[in-house]
Design a protein around this motif. Structure first.
Motif, PDB file in Angstrom:
ATOM      1  N   GLN A  86      45.762  47.648  44.935  1.00 23.21           N
ATOM      2  CA  GLN A  86      44.590  47.040  43.786  1.00 23.21           C
ATOM      3  C   GLN A  86      44.943  45.973  43.746  1.00 23.21           C
ATOM      4  N   PRO A  87      43.878  45.332  44.574  1.00 21.41           N
ATOM      5  CA  PRO A  87      43.659  43.394  44.383  1.00 21.41           C
ATOM      6  C   PRO A  87      43.495  43.489  42.623  1.00 21.41           C
ATOM      7  N   ASP A  88      42.820  44.225  42.102  1.00 21.81           N
ATOM      8  CA  ASP A  88      42.737  44.069  40.413  1.00 21.81           C
ATOM      9  C   ASP A  88      43.613  43.864  39.547  1.00 21.81           C
ATOM     10  N   ALA A  89      44.137  44.792  40.142  1.00 19.02           N
ATOM     11  CA  ALA A  89      45.880  44.492  39.562  1.00 19.02           C
ATOM     12  C   ALA A  89      46.700  43.600  39.993  1.00 19.02           C
ATOM     13  N   ALA A  91      45.872  40.761  41.001  1.00 19.41           N
ATOM     14  CA  ALA A  91      44.795  39.547  40.420  1.00 19.41           C
ATOM     15  C   ALA A  91      44.990  39.319  38.440  1.00 19.41           C
ATOM     16  N   GLU A  92      45.238  40.239  38.077  1.00 15.93           N
ATOM     17  CA  GLU A  92      45.797  40.787  37.000  1.00 15.93           C
ATOM     18  C   GLU A  92      46.174  40.109  36.256  1.00 15.93           C
ATOM     19  N   ARG A  95      47.189  36.228  36.932  1.00 17.27           N
ATOM     20  CA  ARG A  95      46.213  35.605  35.982  1.00 17.27           C
ATOM     21  C   ARG A  95      46.899  35.512  34.729  1.00 17.27           C
TER      22      ARG A  95
END
Length: 136
Positions: A86-89, A91-92, A95
């Motif tokens: 889950q690359p979005d998780a 990245a978040e 961040r």
């Protein structure tokens, strides 16, 4: 072959200013690189112990990792863990970590403390005690 493909990918993504392919490094150079890092990310789909994560934690680097294998055993509660794949998780989580340097520094210090508790001497004593207990 892998290195050339990774270099091309970094260039295609415009990541060349942030990505360096160092080749093999000695222990002192690894330590110095880790200690100068703002964060360490382990984005594995599968890990045994996650030794590179443990090295980063020992150097007080704020870390993020995927929730895989033995990573959970030593990172839970200190390292933000996200599901693998889950690359979005991921990245978040990165961040959020970078947005709060004081919190990141606290997590880094907690990681270093945990790794002091995981010193090889302590691990050996724990195994010795365990083996003596089950051998009875």
């Amino acid at each position: 072959v892998e290195l050339a493909a990774l270099r091309r990918q970094a260039a295609q993504l415009g990541l060349e200013p942030w990505v360096e392919f160092t080749g093999p490094l000695g222990p002192e150079a690894v330590r110095d690189r880790l200690r100068s890092a703002q964060a360490f990310v382990l984005s594995s789909h599968n890990e045994g112990q996650g030794l590179s994560l443990m090295e980063a934690m020992a150097c007080a680097v704020p870390c993020i990792a995927t929730r895989v294998g033995g990573v959970v055993d030593h990172a839970e509660g200190i390292v933000p863990l996200v599901p693998a794949g889950q690359p979005d998780a991921l990245a978040e989580a990165l961040r959020l970590l970078l947005a709060d340097p004081r919190h990141a520094a606290r997590l880094g210090a907690m990681g270093a403390e945990r790794m002091r508790d995981c010193a090889i001497e302590n691990t050996n004593l724990a195994y010795r005690s365990y083996y003596r207990e089950i051998a009875r």
